[in-house]
Design a protein around this motif. Structure first.
Motif, PDB file in Angstrom:
ATOM      1  N   PRO A  14       0.824  -1.215   0.000  1.00  0.00           N
ATOM      2  CA  PRO A  14       0.000   0.000   0.000  1.00  0.00           C
ATOM      3  C   PRO A  14       0.852   1.256   0.000  1.00  0.00           C
ATOM      4  O   PRO A  14       2.025   1.250   0.413  1.00  0.00           O
ATOM      5  N   LEU A  15       0.253   2.341  -0.441  1.00  0.00           N
ATOM      6  CA  LEU A  15       0.965   3.620  -0.494  1.00  0.00           C
ATOM      7  C   LEU A  15       1.411   4.065   0.892  1.00  0.00           C
ATOM      8  O   LEU A  15       2.370   4.820   1.026  1.00  0.00           O
ATOM      9  N   THR A  16       0.726   3.607   1.926  1.00  0.00           N
ATOM     10  CA  THR A  16       1.103   3.988   3.296  1.00  0.00           C
ATOM     11  C   THR A  16       2.500   3.500   3.665  1.00  0.00           C
ATOM     12  O   THR A  16       3.061   3.961   4.662  1.00  0.00           O
ATOM     13  N   ALA A  17       3.055   2.569   2.886  1.00  0.00           N
ATOM     14  CA  ALA A  17       4.411   2.091   3.163  1.00  0.00           C
ATOM     15  C   ALA A  17       5.459   3.174   2.911  1.00  0.00           C
ATOM     16  O   ALA A  17       6.561   3.115   3.452  1.00  0.00           O
ATOM     17  N   LEU A  18       5.109   4.161   2.075  1.00  0.00           N
ATOM     18  CA  LEU A  18       6.065   5.226   1.752  1.00  0.00           C
ATOM     19  C   LEU A  18       6.071   6.275   2.853  1.00  0.00           C
ATOM     20  O   LEU A  18       5.050   6.905   3.131  1.00  0.00           O
ATOM     21  N   ASN A  19       7.220   6.478   3.455  1.00  0.00           N
ATOM     22  CA  ASN A  19       7.329   7.379   4.586  1.00  0.00           C
ATOM     23  C   ASN A  19       7.516   8.826   4.154  1.00  0.00           C
ATOM     24  O   ASN A  19       7.523   9.160   2.974  1.00  0.00           O
ATOM     25  N   ARG A  23       7.633  11.165   0.353  1.00  0.00           N
ATOM     26  CA  ARG A  23       6.506  12.053   0.057  1.00  0.00           C
ATOM     27  C   ARG A  23       6.961  13.503  -0.093  1.00  0.00           C
ATOM     28  O   ARG A  23       6.469  14.239  -0.952  1.00  0.00           O
ATOM     29  N   LYS A  24       7.891  13.924   0.748  1.00  0.00           N
ATOM     30  CA  LYS A  24       8.412  15.295   0.638  1.00  0.00           C
ATOM     31  C   LYS A  24       9.162  15.490  -0.674  1.00  0.00           C
ATOM     32  O   LYS A  24       9.034  16.537  -1.330  1.00  0.00           O
ATOM     33  N   LYS A  25       9.957  14.485  -1.062  1.00  0.00           N
ATOM     34  CA  LYS A  25      10.707  14.595  -2.316  1.00  0.00           C
ATOM     35  C   LYS A  25       9.767  14.587  -3.526  1.00  0.00           C
ATOM     36  O   LYS A  25      10.014  15.296  -4.512  1.00  0.00           O
ATOM     37  N   LEU A  26       8.700  13.814  -3.455  1.00  0.00           N
ATOM     38  CA  LEU A  26       7.706  13.844  -4.525  1.00  0.00           C
ATOM     39  C   LEU A  26       7.121  15.250  -4.663  1.00  0.00           C
ATOM     40  O   LEU A  26       6.912  15.746  -5.777  1.00  0.00           O
ATOM     41  N   GLY A  27       6.864  15.889  -3.522  1.00  0.00           N
ATOM     42  CA  GLY A  27       6.355  17.255  -3.551  1.00  0.00           C
ATOM     43  C   GLY A  27       7.343  18.226  -4.181  1.00  0.00           C
ATOM     44  O   GLY A  27       6.957  19.122  -4.938  1.00  0.00           O
ATOM     45  N   LEU A  99      14.082   8.406  -7.057  1.00  0.00           N
ATOM     46  CA  LEU A  99      13.452   7.998  -5.801  1.00  0.00           C
ATOM     47  C   LEU A  99      13.360   6.487  -5.621  1.00  0.00           C
ATOM     48  O   LEU A  99      13.016   6.039  -4.522  1.00  0.00           O
ATOM     49  N   ARG A 100      13.649   5.719  -6.640  1.00  0.00           N
ATOM     50  CA  ARG A 100      13.484   4.265  -6.529  1.00  0.00           C
ATOM     51  C   ARG A 100      14.287   3.666  -5.370  1.00  0.00           C
ATOM     52  O   ARG A 100      13.756   2.799  -4.647  1.00  0.00           O
ATOM     53  N   PRO A 101      15.552   4.075  -5.119  1.00  0.00           N
ATOM     54  CA  PRO A 101      16.263   3.501  -3.963  1.00  0.00           C
ATOM     55  C   PRO A 101      15.556   3.776  -2.632  1.00  0.00           C
ATOM     56  O   PRO A 101      15.479   2.891  -1.773  1.00  0.00           O
ATOM     57  N   LEU A 102      15.017   4.990  -2.466  1.00  0.00           N
ATOM     58  CA  LEU A 102      14.302   5.325  -1.236  1.00  0.00           C
ATOM     59  C   LEU A 102      13.006   4.536  -1.128  1.00  0.00           C
ATOM     60  O   LEU A 102      12.632   4.067  -0.042  1.00  0.00           O
ATOM     61  N   ILE A 103      12.304   4.388  -2.256  1.00  0.00           N
ATOM     62  CA  ILE A 103      11.060   3.621  -2.267  1.00  0.00           C
ATOM     63  C   ILE A 103      11.329   2.162  -1.924  1.00  0.00           C
ATOM     64  O   ILE A 103      10.606   1.546  -1.117  1.00  0.00           O
ATOM     65  N   ASP A 104      12.383   1.590  -2.518  1.00  0.00           N
ATOM     66  CA  ASP A 104      12.728   0.194  -2.219  1.00  0.00           C
ATOM     67  C   ASP A 104      13.042   0.011  -0.741  1.00  0.00           C
ATOM     68  O   ASP A 104      12.682  -1.012  -0.140  1.00  0.00           O
ATOM     69  N   GLU A 105      13.716   0.988  -0.139  1.00  0.00           N
ATOM     70  CA  GLU A 105      14.040   0.894   1.286  1.00  0.00           C
ATOM     71  C   GLU A 105      12.781   0.947   2.149  1.00  0.00           C
ATOM     72  O   GLU A 105      12.646   0.196   3.121  1.00  0.00           O
ATOM     73  N   ASP A 106      11.826   1.829   1.786  1.00  0.00           N
ATOM     74  CA  ASP A 106      10.564   1.895   2.525  1.00  0.00           C
ATOM     75  C   ASP A 106       9.777   0.598   2.405  1.00  0.00           C
ATOM     76  O   ASP A 106       9.168   0.130   3.376  1.00  0.00           O
TER      77      ASP A 106
END
Length: 288
Positions: A14-19, A23-27, A99-106
């Motif tokens: 789920p998207l809630t897995a992304l911390n 989310r700040k970097k996406l912004g 952002l993929r490395p950060l997403i994979d870590e989350d």
């Protein structure tokens, strides 16, 4: 990407897995209006938001955050894989790559938390009814900085699942308008993996100035709502600081809860006062 010994299907994450960091970097990538690359509006359109909804989000300082929060609250398709596919669809390959490395870590941390919940404890921990340990009170909401200041809210929303549609309306009327209030909605803002009662007590007592109680017949049958209401009442005997605000939005067949009868309510069921409903509620929540 592996989780344990098996490959992870990002469609199940789920998207809630992304911390908060992701989310700040996406912004930072999507909030600025961009003439040469797709911005948050294109992402919102790909998530099936309407034109009027997108225009309403324009007033926000962080429209990307609002779109992500609303998407994960209302869509069962709000997964990490779907987000990545949308970014690819609008040709923001730069975001995916960066952002993929950060997403994979989350995602890895999310899988670890699920595994810890699934594995039985080797030993029953010591029962402690006192104030939760510091580590339990950090990193419990989406915008929390585990190393810094905890996320604070104007109000905790006490509701049962059958009243979630009205909670969505409350979010639109109080967060996405000129009031710009910050509500704590458990299903949207709280990260999974911690003790429900510990988190709830911390949020109501330490993080939220007030609590809005959405009263309905279904509310009366909810153990969670009963706990939250009684806990909030215990913090403000005699309603000295106007901490708890009951809201009725639909007619009831069961008696109004007796423990709340001494409090003034915000009643949405009376047509003659509906025009003032959101103004009164917003004013009450805006008080210091």
């Amino acid at each position: 990407m592996a989780c344990g010994d098996s490959e992870v299907d990002l469609g199940t994450i789920p998207l809630t897995a992304l911390n908060v960091t992701v989310r700040k970097k996406l912004g930072l990538y999507l909030n600025p209006r961009n003439a040469v690359a797709a911005d948050w509006m294109a992402v919102a359109e790909a998530m099936d938001f309407s034109y009027l909804e997108i225009k309403n989000y324009e007033v926000s300082k962080n429209p990307t955050k609002m779109v992500l929060d609303e998407w994960q609250a209302r869509s069962t398709d709000a997964t990490v894989r779907k987000l990545l596919s949308i970014l690819m669809k609008v040709e923001r390959y730069d975001i995916v790559e960066d952002l993929r490395p950060l997403i994979d870590e989350d995602v890895r941390r999310h899988c670890e938390n699920l595994k810890k919940k699934a594995d039985p404890p080797l030993q029953v921990p010591e029962v402690d009814s006192c104030v939760p340990r510091t580590t339990e009170r950090n990193g419990i909401t989406l915008e929390d900085d585990p190393e810094g200041t905890p996320e604070l809210f104007d109000a905790f929303i006490c509701y049962c699942q059958s009243d979630f549609e009205f909670v969505h309306e409350m979010i639109r009327e109080l967060e996405q308008t000129e009031y710009k209030l910050k509500l704590c909605v458990f299903d949207r803002d709280v990260l999974p993996g911690s003790c429900v009662w510990t988190i709830t007590s911390e949020l109501i007592e330490k993080r939220c100035k007030r609590m809005v109680v959405v009263i309905s017949d279904e509310y009366l049958d909810s153990d969670a709502c009963d706990f939250q209401t009684k806990f909030a009442l215990s913090l403000c005997p005699g309603a000295r600081n106007k901490r708890l605000i009951p809201v009725v939005y639909k007619s009831m067949t069961k008696p109004f809860p007796s423990i709340l009868r001494f409090l003034t309510i915000c009643d949405y069921t009376r047509p003659c006062t509906q025009a003032w409903f959101w103004v009164r509620l917003a004013k009450a929540l805006s008080l210091p």
